[in-house]
Design an enzyme around this catalytic site. Structure first.
Site, mmCIF file in Angstrom:
data_model
loop_
_atom_site.group_PDB
_atom_site.id
_atom_site.type_symbol
_atom_site.label_atom_id
_atom_site.label_comp_id
_atom_site.label_asym_id
_atom_site.label_seq_id
_atom_site.Cartn_x
_atom_site.Cartn_y
_atom_site.Cartn_z
ATOM 1 N N TYR A 296 2.323 -8.367 -8.856
ATOM 2 C CA TYR A 296 2.736 -8.110 -7.473
ATOM 3 C C TYR A 296 3.665 -9.225 -6.990
ATOM 4 O O TYR A 296 3.274 -10.389 -6.894
ATOM 5 C CB TYR A 296 1.516 -7.986 -6.540
ATOM 6 C CG TYR A 296 0.604 -6.812 -6.870
ATOM 7 C CD1 TYR A 296 0.984 -5.819 -7.770
ATOM 8 C CD2 TYR A 296 -0.652 -6.692 -6.269
ATOM 9 C CE1 TYR A 296 0.150 -4.753 -8.072
ATOM 10 C CE2 TYR A 296 -1.495 -5.624 -6.569
ATOM 11 C CZ TYR A 296 -1.078 -4.660 -7.481
ATOM 12 O OH TYR A 296 -1.903 -3.603 -7.783
ATOM 13 N N GLN B 173 -9.741 1.050 -12.031
ATOM 14 C CA GLN B 173 -8.935 1.194 -10.811
ATOM 15 C C GLN B 173 -7.931 2.335 -10.994
ATOM 16 O O GLN B 173 -6.842 2.143 -11.524
ATOM 17 C CB GLN B 173 -8.205 -0.116 -10.485
ATOM 18 C CG GLN B 173 -7.512 -0.044 -9.141
ATOM 19 C CD GLN B 173 -7.088 -1.389 -8.584
ATOM 20 O OE1 GLN B 173 -5.920 -1.574 -8.260
ATOM 21 N NE2 GLN B 173 -7.993 -2.321 -8.442
ATOM 22 N N SER C 143 -3.853 3.621 -3.761
ATOM 23 C CA SER C 143 -3.026 4.622 -3.064
ATOM 24 C C SER C 143 -3.822 5.803 -2.517
ATOM 25 O O SER C 143 -3.486 6.969 -2.786
ATOM 26 C CB SER C 143 -1.879 5.114 -3.952
ATOM 27 O OG SER C 143 -0.927 4.105 -4.167
ATOM 28 N N ARG D 168 7.951 2.195 2.937
ATOM 29 C CA ARG D 168 7.986 1.997 1.483
ATOM 30 C C ARG D 168 8.959 2.956 0.800
ATOM 31 O O ARG D 168 9.732 2.566 -0.062
ATOM 32 C CB ARG D 168 6.575 2.150 0.900
ATOM 33 C CG ARG D 168 6.523 1.721 -0.540
ATOM 34 C CD ARG D 168 5.127 1.765 -1.094
ATOM 35 N NE ARG D 168 4.223 0.827 -0.438
ATOM 36 C CZ ARG D 168 2.924 0.731 -0.721
ATOM 37 N NH1 ARG D 168 2.403 1.526 -1.633
ATOM 38 N NH2 ARG D 168 2.152 -0.133 -0.090
HETATM 39 P P1 NDP Z 1 -1.702 3.536 0.355
HETATM 40 O O1 NDP Z 1 -1.536 4.802 -0.377
HETATM 41 O O2 NDP Z 1 -2.750 3.486 1.409
HETATM 42 O O3 NDP Z 1 -0.282 3.140 0.984
HETATM 43 C C1 NDP Z 1 -0.182 2.038 1.839
HETATM 44 C C2 NDP Z 1 1.164 2.035 2.545
HETATM 45 O O4 NDP Z 1 1.311 3.227 3.327
HETATM 46 C C3 NDP Z 1 1.273 0.886 3.542
HETATM 47 O O5 NDP Z 1 1.675 -0.311 2.932
HETATM 48 C C4 NDP Z 1 2.282 1.430 4.534
HETATM 49 O O6 NDP Z 1 3.582 1.318 3.948
HETATM 50 C C5 NDP Z 1 1.870 2.913 4.611
HETATM 51 N N1 NDP Z 1 0.805 3.137 5.610
HETATM 52 C C6 NDP Z 1 -0.517 2.808 5.480
HETATM 53 N N2 NDP Z 1 -1.211 3.190 6.574
HETATM 54 C C7 NDP Z 1 -0.333 3.778 7.406
HETATM 55 C C8 NDP Z 1 -0.474 4.370 8.676
HETATM 56 N N3 NDP Z 1 -1.647 4.459 9.296
HETATM 57 N N4 NDP Z 1 0.640 4.894 9.260
HETATM 58 C C9 NDP Z 1 1.843 4.834 8.644
HETATM 59 N N5 NDP Z 1 2.027 4.271 7.438
HETATM 60 C C10 NDP Z 1 0.951 3.747 6.809
HETATM 61 O O7 NDP Z 1 -2.070 2.342 -0.627
HETATM 62 P P2 NDP Z 1 -1.178 1.473 -1.641
HETATM 63 O O8 NDP Z 1 -0.253 2.336 -2.402
HETATM 64 O O9 NDP Z 1 -0.594 0.338 -0.886
HETATM 65 O O10 NDP Z 1 -2.309 0.951 -2.613
HETATM 66 C C11 NDP Z 1 -3.389 0.162 -2.083
HETATM 67 C C12 NDP Z 1 -3.669 -0.989 -3.011
HETATM 68 O O11 NDP Z 1 -4.064 -0.479 -4.273
HETATM 69 C C13 NDP Z 1 -2.490 -1.917 -3.331
HETATM 70 O O12 NDP Z 1 -2.282 -2.891 -2.337
HETATM 71 C C14 NDP Z 1 -2.953 -2.541 -4.617
HETATM 72 O O13 NDP Z 1 -3.893 -3.562 -4.357
HETATM 73 C C15 NDP Z 1 -3.653 -1.375 -5.309
HETATM 74 N N6 NDP Z 1 -2.754 -0.660 -6.240
HETATM 75 C C16 NDP Z 1 -3.104 -0.682 -7.571
HETATM 76 C C17 NDP Z 1 -2.358 -0.040 -8.508
HETATM 77 C C18 NDP Z 1 -2.767 -0.083 -9.943
HETATM 78 O O14 NDP Z 1 -1.991 0.302 -10.811
HETATM 79 N N7 NDP Z 1 -3.946 -0.558 -10.240
HETATM 80 C C19 NDP Z 1 -1.121 0.704 -8.149
HETATM 81 C C20 NDP Z 1 -0.856 0.710 -6.718
HETATM 82 C C21 NDP Z 1 -1.665 0.057 -5.824
HETATM 83 P P3 NDP Z 1 4.946 1.174 4.816
HETATM 84 O O15 NDP Z 1 4.623 0.640 6.168
HETATM 85 O O16 NDP Z 1 5.804 0.249 4.029
HETATM 86 O O17 NDP Z 1 5.547 2.543 4.859
#
Ligand code: NDP
Length: 329
Positions: free
Chosen positions: A54, A182, A212, A232
């Protein structure tokens, strides 16, 4: 906050947790990370997720600074790291990525330094590595645990067959096997959690820390009319995410889900996260947030669980029409 045991281990994780992918360092600096982690912790979140890849190690550095500043009792929170992708993507040299004994060992040490911690609670193989014998991976993780640098090890995006192969080796040599996976799990990504892993949950047990839950933000509904600036999916590097999520079939279903969320009086984001954590095989869903308001909204998923009656779950199923065919439950 509700806490669930991580599979068949004695470790309890908060049902919602907090991760740093994309957001830490790329979207905000230390002060916002401090605010969001503080909000999460105050809401009862006890698990913070991270990885070497990351922001090329900057995310772990930032989380390490925040943890140092917060000075919370170490026993009150759980921190993870993951190894596989290395720090430099395409510019990694040989041995700077993958699951070799050399890279896992070095990645663990480097993560500890960046996070300013004495041990990682969870250490994941971020992807399977077909080039490394599974014996080497299991032995290395076992050794890191024996050395007190890692408490539990796990996998990310491994198949059930790959996880069971690791268990076979662990049983053969009496080593500590993987206890947590995960995977991605959300309304549009269901196969692993609802089909592939079912025999693993039953036999050896498997905790799951879900990534996600909002399909990287798509399931908030905010992309239905446009791609908001700074979001994003607006980022150049995430063309692959736009292609994955902004598909006509998914958009049509999401429009119906948004209507249902309105009718139920909850936000689409909280409904989608609640749907994910309703699955009893989920230990925790990792939230991502680039702004305070998002985290506040997403924490409401715990309340939104109440609207997920069997009837509502049926209606959601009727919209999604993507339940994995073989349901062994
Ligand atoms: P989400 O699917 O929950 O997406 C989060 C993103 O969505 C935020 O950063 C924001 O992005 C947007 N968002 C979240 N809540 C809201 C809301 N209420 N209203 C509007 N936009 C919103 O989770 P992530 O994809 O971030 O994944 C979560 C965690 O999982 C990561 O931080 C990581 O720790 C882990 N992960 C692990 C992976 C793996 O391969 N093991 C792969 C991916 C993630 P924005 O504001 O930029 O639009």
């Amino acid at each position: 906050m509700e806490y669930r045991y991580m599979g068949k281990t004695g470790l309890q994780l908060s049902l919602l947790s907090f991760g740093s992918w994309v957001t830490f360092h790329k979207q905000f600096e230390d002060n916002t990370a401090d605010t969001l982690m503080g909000m999460a912790y105050d809401a009862g979140i006890n698990f913070f997720d991270n990885a070497e890849a990351y922001a090329g190690g900057e995310s772990e550095l930032m989380m390490g600074r925040v943890l140092k500043q917060k000075n919370w009792e170490r026993s009150s929170y759980v921190v993870s790291s993951k190894a596989f992708f290395g720090l430099r993507g395409k510019d990694n040299k040989p041995n700077q990525h993958g699951l070799s004994r050399k890279h896992l060992f070095e990645a663990c040490h480097d993560a500890l330094k960046r996070l300013q911690l004495d041990y990682l609670d969870l250490f994941y193989c971020h992807r399977p590595d077909p080039n490394v014998p599974i014996e080497e991976v299991v032995w290395t993780m076992h050794n890191l645990i024996q050395q007190g640098k890692v408490l539990y090890w796990g996998t990310s995006q491994w198949s059930a067959a790959e996880i069971m192969e690791a268990h076979k080796v662990a049983q053969q040599y009496r080593l500590v096997g993987p206890t947590v996976e995960q995977p991605q799990y959300n309304m549009f990504e269901r196969f692993k959690m609802e089909q592939d892993y079912l025999p693993v949950f039953r036999s050896v047990g498997l905790g799951t820390t879900i990534w996600s839950p909002l399909a990287t933000g798509f399931l908030t509904g905010k992309y239905l009319n446009e791609i908001p600036e700074g979001s994003r999916l607006s980022m150049d590097t995430f063309k692959w995410l736009r292609e994955r999520w902004l598909q006509e079939g998914k958009i049509e279903k999401l429009k119906q889900l948004v209507k249902l969320a309105d009718e139920l009086g909850v936000s689409m984001a909280s409904l989608a996260i609640a749907w994910t954590i309703k699955n009893p095989h989920v230990t925790t869903a990792i939230l991502g947030a680039s702004k305070k308001e998002q985290l506040t909204e997403n924490l409401k998923a715990l309340d939104a669980l109440k609207v997920l009656t069997p009837e509502v779950m049926e209606r959601i199923e009727g919209i999604l029409l993507n339940k994995p065919a073989l349901d062994l439950n």
